[in-house]
Design an enzyme around this catalytic site. Structure first.
Site, mmCIF file in Angstrom:
data_model
loop_
_atom_site.group_PDB
_atom_site.id
_atom_site.type_symbol
_atom_site.label_atom_id
_atom_site.label_comp_id
_atom_site.label_asym_id
_atom_site.label_seq_id
_atom_site.Cartn_x
_atom_site.Cartn_y
_atom_site.Cartn_z
ATOM 1 N N CYS A 275 0.808 -1.228 0.000
ATOM 2 C CA CYS A 275 0.000 0.000 0.000
ATOM 3 C C CYS A 275 0.837 1.273 0.000
ATOM 4 C CB CYS A 275 -0.970 -0.001 1.174
ATOM 5 S SG CYS A 275 -2.129 -1.373 1.100
ATOM 6 N N HIS B 135 -3.435 7.437 2.279
ATOM 7 C CA HIS B 135 -3.808 6.094 1.823
ATOM 8 C C HIS B 135 -5.190 5.776 2.393
ATOM 9 C CE1 HIS B 135 -3.967 1.933 0.986
ATOM 10 N NE2 HIS B 135 -3.718 1.532 2.218
ATOM 11 N N ASN C 46 -10.155 0.009 -0.453
ATOM 12 C CA ASN C 46 -8.696 0.082 -0.327
ATOM 13 C C ASN C 46 -8.052 -0.476 -1.595
ATOM 14 O OD1 ASN C 46 -5.995 -0.199 0.271
ATOM 15 N ND2 ASN C 46 -6.314 -1.092 2.303
HETATM 16 O O1 UT7 Z 1 -3.901 -0.928 3.610
HETATM 17 C C1 UT7 Z 1 -2.906 -1.568 4.341
HETATM 18 C C2 UT7 Z 1 -3.056 -1.362 5.779
HETATM 19 N N1 UT7 Z 1 -4.293 -1.912 6.244
HETATM 20 C C3 UT7 Z 1 -4.896 -1.359 7.263
HETATM 21 O O2 UT7 Z 1 -4.426 -0.361 7.738
HETATM 22 C C4 UT7 Z 1 -6.127 -2.025 7.816
HETATM 23 C C5 UT7 Z 1 -6.131 -1.884 9.299
HETATM 24 N N2 UT7 Z 1 -7.210 -2.577 9.962
HETATM 25 C C6 UT7 Z 1 -8.522 -2.180 9.887
HETATM 26 O O3 UT7 Z 1 -8.841 -1.296 9.122
HETATM 27 C C7 UT7 Z 1 -9.518 -2.827 10.805
HETATM 28 O O4 UT7 Z 1 -8.829 -3.561 11.798
HETATM 29 C C8 UT7 Z 1 -10.535 -3.770 10.079
HETATM 30 C C9 UT7 Z 1 -11.517 -2.914 9.282
HETATM 31 C C10 UT7 Z 1 -9.795 -4.715 9.172
HETATM 32 C C11 UT7 Z 1 -11.348 -4.542 11.107
HETATM 33 O O5 UT7 Z 1 -11.988 -3.654 11.994
HETATM 34 P P1 UT7 Z 1 -11.868 -3.906 13.583
HETATM 35 O O6 UT7 Z 1 -12.706 -2.892 14.229
HETATM 36 O O7 UT7 Z 1 -10.411 -3.923 13.926
HETATM 37 O O8 UT7 Z 1 -12.545 -5.306 13.755
HETATM 38 P P2 UT7 Z 1 -11.943 -6.649 14.342
HETATM 39 O O9 UT7 Z 1 -10.989 -7.266 13.393
HETATM 40 O O10 UT7 Z 1 -11.468 -6.381 15.752
HETATM 41 O O11 UT7 Z 1 -13.254 -7.529 14.443
HETATM 42 C C12 UT7 Z 1 -14.352 -7.135 15.264
HETATM 43 C C13 UT7 Z 1 -15.480 -8.124 15.030
HETATM 44 C C14 UT7 Z 1 -15.033 -9.584 15.111
HETATM 45 O O12 UT7 Z 1 -16.087 -10.318 15.720
HETATM 46 P P3 UT7 Z 1 -16.011 -10.701 17.270
HETATM 47 O O13 UT7 Z 1 -14.771 -11.537 17.428
HETATM 48 O O14 UT7 Z 1 -15.942 -9.420 18.013
HETATM 49 O O15 UT7 Z 1 -17.279 -11.466 17.475
HETATM 50 C C15 UT7 Z 1 -14.924 -10.000 13.671
HETATM 51 O O16 UT7 Z 1 -15.125 -11.373 13.483
HETATM 52 O O17 UT7 Z 1 -16.009 -7.956 13.696
HETATM 53 C C16 UT7 Z 1 -16.035 -9.216 13.024
HETATM 54 N N3 UT7 Z 1 -15.862 -8.983 11.609
HETATM 55 C C17 UT7 Z 1 -16.894 -8.740 10.782
HETATM 56 N N4 UT7 Z 1 -18.213 -8.673 11.003
HETATM 57 C C18 UT7 Z 1 -19.002 -8.391 9.939
HETATM 58 C C19 UT7 Z 1 -14.715 -8.934 10.897
HETATM 59 N N5 UT7 Z 1 -14.980 -8.673 9.605
HETATM 60 C C20 UT7 Z 1 -16.321 -8.554 9.520
HETATM 61 C C21 UT7 Z 1 -17.192 -8.272 8.454
HETATM 62 N N6 UT7 Z 1 -18.523 -8.197 8.705
HETATM 63 N N7 UT7 Z 1 -16.764 -8.058 7.195
#
Ligand code: UT7
Length: 322
Positions: A113, A249, A279
């Site tokens: 990225c 980004h 993204n």
């Molecule tokens: O471009 C290169 C660099 N990339 C980045 O900078 C990305 C950085 N990370 C992020 O943007 C975020 O961490 C994400 C958008 C990827 C995820 O958001 P989050 O708030 O960190 O969510 P999480 O991974 O902590 O997951 C929270 C919950 C989980 O469920 P439980 O364990 O709390 O029951 C996940 O299983 O959300 C769940 N989850 C989803 N639910 C519905 C994860 N993906 C999804 C989804 N739809 N697509």
């Protein structure tokens, strides 16, 4: 003093749009979760048969037209991508042939990225040293081909697109400073775990997909982008209030908002495309730049801070007097 000035921008997004509602039919997700956690409403996904270089070519032609030059005037081509058309030759060489250019150096940069920030940094050095007078710098990706469409934690995030700029030697204004970094100790937090050397069976089975520990990446990204802002301002004895536009980004609206807050900037001074583009990895910064240049928000002589963070980890910024 010779500067590398951005004299033309171009962008291209595949016509095919995938909405969050479309994704609800594929994986266990909701429009609300995707909007609330990422800011994404829709993304563009290439059609079967379209390749990354197709997107790169379209964006490049628009940048060439905007700069009012001929393709043959270009003396350097750098293409940032993690999704090349072939293992080799480089996609930059394929692009060069498509544009009908012969002989100038052309090579790819792989910094995920942060790829466009890396490519701009390298191209600027060529121009500043007098090696090249006109460069084509492209960020292009077809991430949809390396996504596991059964993994809701990644397939809702990434997308396809291309952005390009023409850089030209200029006596008065242009790129003021560049800052790039990497730390390979984070390799396994964001990667495609298989390649030619490792897990080649998985590659042959068509299972070489993006894997990300999103939450951990998020925390490092926010802190690291805060530090790169400080580094860029300090290197130029500038204040936060000097920056007219943040062109970040587009990984997550919450990361973008945190960086804007760090800069004490209103969101009106931040170019946001994640809602429409998702993204697009190396394409996201040049695509955002192109959108804001073409809609008239970014004007000549304004100070722009371009920044990115990605797999590697890699990160960086470019400060531009536009
Ligand atoms: O471009 C290169 C660099 N990339 C980045 O900078 C990305 C950085 N990370 C992020 O943007 C975020 O961490 C994400 C958008 C990827 C995820 O958001 P989050 O708030 O960190 O969510 P999480 O991974 O902590 O997951 C929270 C919950 C989980 O469920 P439980 O364990 O709390 O029951 C996940 O299983 O959300 C769940 N989850 C989803 N639910 C519905 C994860 N993906 C999804 C989804 N739809 N697509």
């Amino acid at each position: 003093m010779v500067y590398a000035r951005i004299t033309g921008t171009g962008g291209y997004l595949p016509e095919n749009i995938m909405t969050n509602a479309d994704l609800e039919k594929i994986v266990d997700t909701t429009d609300k979760w995707i909007r609330d956690r990422t800011g994404i409403e829709q993304r563009h996904i290439a059609l079967e048969g379209q390749t990354m270089v197709d997107l790169a070519e379209a964006a490049s032609r628009k940048a060439i037209e905007a700069a009012n030059i001929e393709a043959q005037d270009i003396e350097l081509i750098i293409l940032a991508t993690s999704t090349p058309d072939k293992i080799f030759p480089s996609s930059a060489c394929i692009l060069q042939a498509r544009l009908g250019i012969h002989g100038c150096p052309a090579f790819d940069i792989q910094a995920v990225c942060s790829g466009f920030i890396y490519a701009l940094t390298v191209a600027e050095k060529f121009i500043k040293s007098g090696t090249s007078k006109k460069a084509l710098v492209v960020g292009a990706e077809i991430f949809s081909r390396i996504l596991n469409w059964e993994d809701r934690s990644t397939c809702v995030l990434f997308a396809d697109g291309a952005g390009a700029v023409i850089l030209e030697a200029n006596d008065e204004t242009g790129i003021i400073s560049t800052h790039i970094h990497a730390d390979g100790k984070y390799e396994n937090l964001l990667h495609v775990p298989y390649g030619i050397g490792d897990g080649y069976d998985q590659v042959k089975a068509g299972k070489a997909f993006v894997e990300m520990k999103g939450n951990e990446v998020f925390k490092v990204a926010v802190n690291t982008l805060g530090r790169i802002v400080d580094e860029t301002l300090a290197a130029n004895n500038m204040m936060k209030s000097d920056i007219d536009w943040l062109v970040p980004h587009q990984a997550n609206i919450r990361i973008i908002t945190a960086t804007a807050k760090k800069l004490k900037m209103s969101m009106d001074q931040v170019v946001v495309t994640i809602n429409k583009h998702g993204n697009t990895s190396a394409a996201s910064v040049p695509l955002a730049l192109d959108v804001a240049v073409r809609d008239g928000r970014i004007k000549s002589n304004e100070l722009l801070l371009l920044e990115a963070f990605g797999g590697g980890f890699t990160w960086g910024s470019v400060l531009v007097r536009y």
